[in-house]
Design an enzyme around this catalytic site. Sequence first.
Site, short mmCIF file in Angstrom:
data_model
loop_
_atom_site.label_atom_id
_atom_site.label_comp_id
_atom_site.label_asym_id
_atom_site.label_seq_id
_atom_site.Cartn_x
_atom_site.Cartn_y
_atom_site.Cartn_z
N HIS A 505 0.83 -1.20 0.00
CA HIS A 505 0.00 0.00 0.00
C HIS A 505 0.87 1.26 0.00
O HIS A 505 0.73 2.13 -0.88
CB HIS A 505 -0.90 -0.03 1.24
CG HIS A 505 -1.74 1.20 1.43
ND1 HIS A 505 -3.10 1.19 1.31
CD2 HIS A 505 -1.40 2.49 1.73
CE1 HIS A 505 -3.56 2.41 1.53
NE2 HIS A 505 -2.55 3.21 1.79
N GLU A 506 1.76 1.37 0.97
CA GLU A 506 2.55 2.59 1.09
C GLU A 506 3.46 2.80 -0.12
O GLU A 506 3.64 3.93 -0.58
CB GLU A 506 3.40 2.58 2.37
CG GLU A 506 2.60 2.61 3.66
CD GLU A 506 1.67 3.80 3.78
OE1 GLU A 506 1.89 4.83 3.14
OE2 GLU A 506 0.66 3.68 4.52
N HIS A 509 1.80 4.64 -2.85
CA HIS A 509 1.81 6.11 -2.75
C HIS A 509 3.13 6.66 -3.31
O HIS A 509 3.15 7.69 -3.98
CB HIS A 509 1.66 6.56 -1.31
CG HIS A 509 0.29 6.34 -0.73
ND1 HIS A 509 -0.86 6.70 -1.38
CD2 HIS A 509 -0.12 5.81 0.45
CE1 HIS A 509 -1.91 6.41 -0.63
NE2 HIS A 509 -1.49 5.86 0.48
N HIS A 512 2.90 6.67 -6.97
CA HIS A 512 1.98 7.74 -7.39
C HIS A 512 2.74 9.07 -7.45
O HIS A 512 2.59 9.85 -8.40
CB HIS A 512 0.82 7.81 -6.39
CG HIS A 512 -0.42 8.46 -6.92
ND1 HIS A 512 -1.64 8.32 -6.30
CD2 HIS A 512 -0.66 9.24 -7.99
CE1 HIS A 512 -2.55 9.00 -6.97
NE2 HIS A 512 -1.99 9.57 -8.00
ZN LIG Z 1 -2.52 5.25 2.25
#
Ligand SMILES: [Zn+2]
Length: 716
Positions: A505-506, A509, A512
């Site tokens: 998940h991290e 980011h 992104h």
């Molecule tokens: Zn997050």
Amino acid sequence: MRACLLIIPVCFLAACNTAPPKNMAERKAAAEARPLNMHPTDIAGFQQLATRFNSLISLPKLETAPGDIEHAVTNTISRAEAALDAIATCAHEKQTFGNTIAALDDLSYDIGLTASRLSLIKETSTNAVLREAATQGVKKLSEWAVGLDYREDVYRAVNTYAKTLPKLTGEDDKLLREVLRDYRRAGLEMPKAQRDEVEQLRKELTKLTTDFESNITKVQHPVKFTRAELEGVPESFLNSPGVKTGDDEFTVMANVTFHVLTVMENARRETTRKKLAGIQSNLARAENVPLLQQILALRDRIARKLGYATWADYVIEPKMAKTAAGAQDFLVKLNAGLQPKFAAELEEYRLLKAKDVGDPQARLNVWDWRYYSNQLKKEKYTVDAEQLRAYFPYEKALKGMFDIYQHIFGLRFQELDAPEKWVEGLQLFGVTDSETDEPLGLFYLDMFPREGKFNHFAQFGIIEGKRLPGGQYQRPTVALVCNFPPPSADAPSLLQHSDVETLFHEFGHALHSILTRAKFSRFAGTSVPRDFVEAPSQMLENWVWDKKVLDSFAADYRDPSKKIPAEIIAKLKVAKLATVATFYRRQLSFALLDLALHTQVRDGEQQDVVKISNDILSNVFLPVPEDTAFVAYFGHLMGYDAGYYGYAWADAISADMATVFEKSSHGYQDTKAGRRLREEIYAVGDSRDAKVSIEKFLGREQSIEPFLKTLGIGGK
Ligand SMILES: [Zn+2]
């Protein structure tokens, strides 16, 4: 997490008299004349390679003394003010998009650089004095930045330029529209007297919301129980410091979340659970109910003065949902979709209770669900989380994730020598496009806990992506700041399955941020609407529930020939789904009451905020006793007002986006879908409407159905 808490709009550089752009062609030719190592392992080589692509790779120069931090803040503020003055005083006939509108982005970018650097020091420095200085620096910068919205002279300059009706397209057009929108939202379009009034109301609001929050922080409520009353609660908890307070006396703090959860999930006696739940849902009631009444009335007044129907409409305008009605429709749909599964889950808890208390007609109460859902998990779905750790040594999990992301997104991650490290063990990586060798950015990994460090898991932006005024593209630099279990004397760092999920998940980011192509920092990377920003990363969590993905890296560290048995993954999935409707209906009750309070409570009308909230909690989740006031202790109503819907909203988008991979024959390893995610979501950031980006990625309109399916509704 965005480190920069500044409110845009703003801007940079001597606007009217920008220096002529450097001769790019010359510089490029010079770079190309030198022989280049296309796979450098040192930062200098990586930076040199970037110049060939007319881009810039940078490392932050972190301050090492409190005095330097103070200087950085002072210098940043004076540079920004000079830039604002230049925009404001530029003669009309000399105004251009670059020196008036893009200049605002340049300026805010410059402030963001300092704010991000100081935030990083604040959260990661090993020096307590420096952390404190950085905390003060961030605070000073944030307080100063509040006034940016109210620079009337700058607003007038922007407005004068806008009135020339410049023919702008794409990102330029979006920037101008949003800058104007921000000024309108700040009240700059109103006559001075009215605007002053709004400013006054806002100050009052800030004071009241701070009071509400500090009442929540301040409240302490010890509740004493005997051992018999706490039957079922783990011994480790009962013997923990501060809990055992007498021979047969145990003190549970109703204001400490983990105390409450431990008791609510484990205490066998209903009277104990009922008592504690009752006390918890009355915390800060006397102080905060009247405050909330005033806060909601004030918000309504401000919103209407600014021309919005409700506060929720005002808050939601810049987000994906756009209006309160948009958010409400979504919640109502989801609520209805969840109904059958929710009813079935409640009935399962109720049957457990009926058996437990020997009454077939037993009723499931709001103070029972945590206990019986925990019983259900223990009885039916036990998976030994500790045993699973053996399959996830940190290094292998990290490398496994790297391999997958490099493959699907067409990237290469190369470890580089970091010239300066804020902590021993810090790693630095360069990201390049695997086809063109274009350097795309840098990321640091600061992965294990230590004293004084940020204690959660987050991606920190350090340098955002942006097309610089000289024409070069500044590629991003970010850091993952995490707290994974450190290695022990006899074993490497072993992650839980949920840790691996967090890692995927991290890092999403980070991608992104790094893969951005947005022209303005305002639109770069994760600077997307808050009800969308979590969606791409939530989607990547699906990867660690897939047997093929897991088999590509997860193996018993003592015997790597052993993979995770398929039945364990299946069991994990069943356990995850068993109580999912309960989770979401509770979330929805919060989201709906948050919207109701911010649409129904009107200035000058006497409405009962407790009744409005309790009715929704009772209808959407489980009936709450009349003498409780959950809202008095609901901190989200302050920082995340009219925003709670965003959690489920992003989850729904994430589930829909995951279907693109799920439907492909390559599943979660599909490179075409990966490339599309890179181009349509990561690269564009907020440079176009999030809804458009999602549709481009999906190849169709977004739907709520896949989300319902992932919740076990409608089959899969
Ligand atoms: Zn997050």
